[in-house]
Design a protein around this motif. Structure first.
Motif, PDB file in Angstrom:
ATOM      1  N   ASN A 171       0.807  -1.205   0.000  1.00 45.75           N
ATOM      2  CA  ASN A 171       0.000   0.000   0.000  1.00 45.75           C
ATOM      3  C   ASN A 171       0.850   1.270   0.000  1.00 45.75           C
ATOM      4  O   ASN A 171       0.559   2.238  -0.709  1.00 45.75           O
ATOM      5  CB  ASN A 171      -0.928  -0.010   1.217  1.00 45.75           C
ATOM      6  CG  ASN A 171      -1.787   1.214   1.308  1.00 45.75           C
ATOM      7  OD1 ASN A 171      -2.704   1.393   0.525  1.00 45.75           O
ATOM      8  ND2 ASN A 171      -1.504   2.060   2.277  1.00 45.75           N
ATOM      9  N   GLY A 172       1.935   1.259   0.787  1.00 50.06           N
ATOM     10  CA  GLY A 172       2.747   2.464   0.928  1.00 50.06           C
ATOM     11  C   GLY A 172       3.540   2.858  -0.297  1.00 50.06           C
ATOM     12  O   GLY A 172       4.058   3.977  -0.362  1.00 50.06           O
ATOM     13  N   ILE A 173       3.671   1.950  -1.262  1.00 51.41           N
ATOM     14  CA  ILE A 173       4.441   2.272  -2.467  1.00 51.41           C
ATOM     15  C   ILE A 173       3.573   2.272  -3.720  1.00 51.41           C
ATOM     16  O   ILE A 173       4.083   2.338  -4.824  1.00 51.41           O
ATOM     17  CB  ILE A 173       5.621   1.291  -2.646  1.00 51.41           C
ATOM     18  CG1 ILE A 173       5.131  -0.162  -2.666  1.00 51.41           C
ATOM     19  CG2 ILE A 173       6.656   1.502  -1.556  1.00 51.41           C
ATOM     20  CD1 ILE A 173       6.221  -1.161  -3.006  1.00 51.41           C
ATOM     21  N   THR A 230       9.687   7.730   3.018  1.00 58.77           N
ATOM     22  CA  THR A 230      10.398   6.479   2.787  1.00 58.77           C
ATOM     23  C   THR A 230       9.611   5.321   3.373  1.00 58.77           C
ATOM     24  O   THR A 230       9.138   5.399   4.510  1.00 58.77           O
ATOM     25  CB  THR A 230      11.803   6.507   3.430  1.00 58.77           C
ATOM     26  OG1 THR A 230      12.574   7.542   2.818  1.00 58.77           O
ATOM     27  CG2 THR A 230      12.524   5.170   3.217  1.00 58.77           C
ATOM     28  N   MET A 231       9.485   4.269   2.595  1.00 56.16           N
ATOM     29  CA  MET A 231       8.861   3.033   3.051  1.00 56.16           C
ATOM     30  C   MET A 231       9.944   1.968   3.103  1.00 56.16           C
ATOM     31  O   MET A 231      10.483   1.566   2.070  1.00 56.16           O
ATOM     32  CB  MET A 231       7.763   2.619   2.082  1.00 56.16           C
ATOM     33  CG  MET A 231       6.867   1.504   2.598  1.00 56.16           C
ATOM     34  SD  MET A 231       5.670   2.068   3.807  1.00 56.16           S
ATOM     35  CE  MET A 231       5.935   0.856   5.097  1.00 56.16           C
ATOM     36  N   GLY A 239       6.945  -3.188   8.011  1.00 52.83           N
ATOM     37  CA  GLY A 239       7.017  -1.965   7.231  1.00 52.83           C
ATOM     38  C   GLY A 239       7.309  -0.782   8.133  1.00 52.83           C
ATOM     39  O   GLY A 239       6.606  -0.572   9.129  1.00 52.83           O
ATOM     40  N   LEU A 240       8.361  -0.033   7.819  1.00 50.77           N
ATOM     41  CA  LEU A 240       8.731   1.148   8.593  1.00 50.77           C
ATOM     42  C   LEU A 240       8.534   2.372   7.700  1.00 50.77           C
ATOM     43  O   LEU A 240       9.265   2.572   6.723  1.00 50.77           O
ATOM     44  CB  LEU A 240      10.186   1.064   9.076  1.00 50.77           C
ATOM     45  CG  LEU A 240      10.540  -0.117   9.974  1.00 50.77           C
ATOM     46  CD1 LEU A 240      11.062  -1.292   9.149  1.00 50.77           C
ATOM     47  CD2 LEU A 240      11.599   0.293  10.997  1.00 50.77           C
ATOM     48  N   LEU A 241       7.546   3.166   8.044  1.00 54.27           N
ATOM     49  CA  LEU A 241       7.183   4.323   7.235  1.00 54.27           C
ATOM     50  C   LEU A 241       7.672   5.605   7.895  1.00 54.27           C
ATOM     51  O   LEU A 241       7.406   5.852   9.070  1.00 54.27           O
ATOM     52  CB  LEU A 241       5.663   4.382   7.069  1.00 54.27           C
ATOM     53  CG  LEU A 241       5.078   5.613   6.362  1.00 54.27           C
ATOM     54  CD1 LEU A 241       5.585   5.712   4.919  1.00 54.27           C
ATOM     55  CD2 LEU A 241       3.553   5.579   6.403  1.00 54.27           C
TER      56      LEU A 241
END
Length: 347
Positions: A171-173, A230-231, A239-241
């Motif tokens: 989802n984050g990218i 940054t993801m 996942g570190l957002l």
């Protein structure tokens, strides 16, 4: 079954990992919050179809073993902790943190098979994490900006999604959905970096704010013209957002999504908000304001994304150029190592 899923007739070593419920990649998985395991206590947890007992000995160290006693299969989680051993409730066999039986009350000889698989543990971000091996090659993933610093963390209640965690994690990218779902009309460039061990991959997206809507103009006035986040993905399960990078007024905000497969078709997601612990009264206030802003950013996106991932049958048959980050992520996941928690199939 789509092109990225796997036929379970293949040997495990050759099976693809991405979106495959039969394979669990090596990585750090959350067992429970640290506060739920005081000294001298044990509990059993499930990571997909694996039952694990975790217990905290008198030395305060957390140990993890396969949960079922090798004698007759009683769950050790209902047993008791004695010193740094865990003793089965049924026949009182005692096991150390390496899974070796140290005592059988009715006899002095200990059978060779009286042992259990042990696992590495780590306490970080206020949680206990378990790795599906005794000797992990690395610890639980960190943010570059926060390495070596004292941290303050809070976490939300975990929630579940009706799909594989590899799908949720992308989802984050997914730059396209930022425009279509969240109405963030941001033109972004993608930058990719992967570490030497290949277990971590960073996707950095940066670009300029548009100013066509009132929300965009307000964001541009407060934060400036440019935007970057940054993801970081670790082991295909964390996942570190980091958001608000290189903007005005607000320092970077950090949140973690820890993913645990719990059964076919269901994934548990644990949100964790992280910031540097600052000193003094003003530092206390600033740290908590930043955690609150991080939490608000998460809530802004959560419900809209939930409608997608609770109603999806992932089938990437018509990939377009804007989806290149998704393809890179799939390839990254398929390069990871499989763990002993994976299902075994005949070759």
């Amino acid at each position: 079954m789509n092109q990225f899923q796997n036929q379970n007739t293949q040997p495990l070593s050759k099976m693809k990992i991405f979106n495959n419920w039969d394979v669990v990649a090596k990585g750090w998985y959350i067992a429970c919050p640290s506060r739920e395991l005081p000294t001298g206590k044990a509990k059993s947890v499930d990571i997909y179809e694996q039952r694990i007992v975790i217990f905290r000995g008198e030395d305060s160290k957390v140990r993890a073993l396969d949960a079922y006693c090798p004698h007759l299969g009683t769950d050790l989680g209902i047993g008791r902790v004695e010193g740094n051993l865990i003793r089965c409730f049924f026949h009182h066999w005692a096991f150390d943190g390496e899974g070796k039986c140290q005592q059988i009350p009715c006899q002095s000889d200990i059978p060779e098979k009286a042992k259990l698989q042990a696992y590495a543990t780590e306490e970080k971000y206020d949680f206990i994490w378990v790795y599906p091996d005794v000797n992990p090659p690395h610890g639980v993933a960190e943010f570059d900006e926060l390495k070596g610093k004292s941290l303050l963390t809070i976490h939300d209640k975990a929630f579940e999604r009706n799909c594989h965690h590899h799908i949720c994690m992308m989802n984050g990218i997914d730059a396209q959905h930022l425009q279509t779902v969240h109405k963030l009309n941001i033109k972004m460039e993608l930058f990719l970096q992967q570490n030497e061990l290949n277990q971590i991959i960073d996707f950095t997206l940066r670009g300029q704010f548009s100013n066509t809507t009132p929300r965009e103009r307000l964001g541009q006035k407060i934060l400036g013209n440019n935007y970057e986040y940054t993801m970081r993905y670790a082991d295909g399960c964390i996942g570190l957002l980091t958001i608000m990078k290189n903007v005005r007024l607000v320092p970077p905000l950090h949140m973690i999504y820890a993913y645990t497969p719990i059964k076919d078709g269901r994934t548990r997601i644990q949100p964790i908000y992280v910031t540097e612990k600052r000193t003094g009264i003003w530092g206390w206030f600033v740290s908590r304001i930043l955690l609150l802003l991080t939490k608000l950013a998460y809530y802004f996106l959560r419900d809209e994304d939930g409608m997608i991932y609770d109603n999806i049958r992932y089938n990437p048959n018509a990939i377009i150029s804007i989806d290149k980050s998704l393809i890179k992520y799939m390839n990254y996941v398929n390069s990871l190592e499989t763990s002993i928690w994976s299902k075994k199939f005949d070759t």
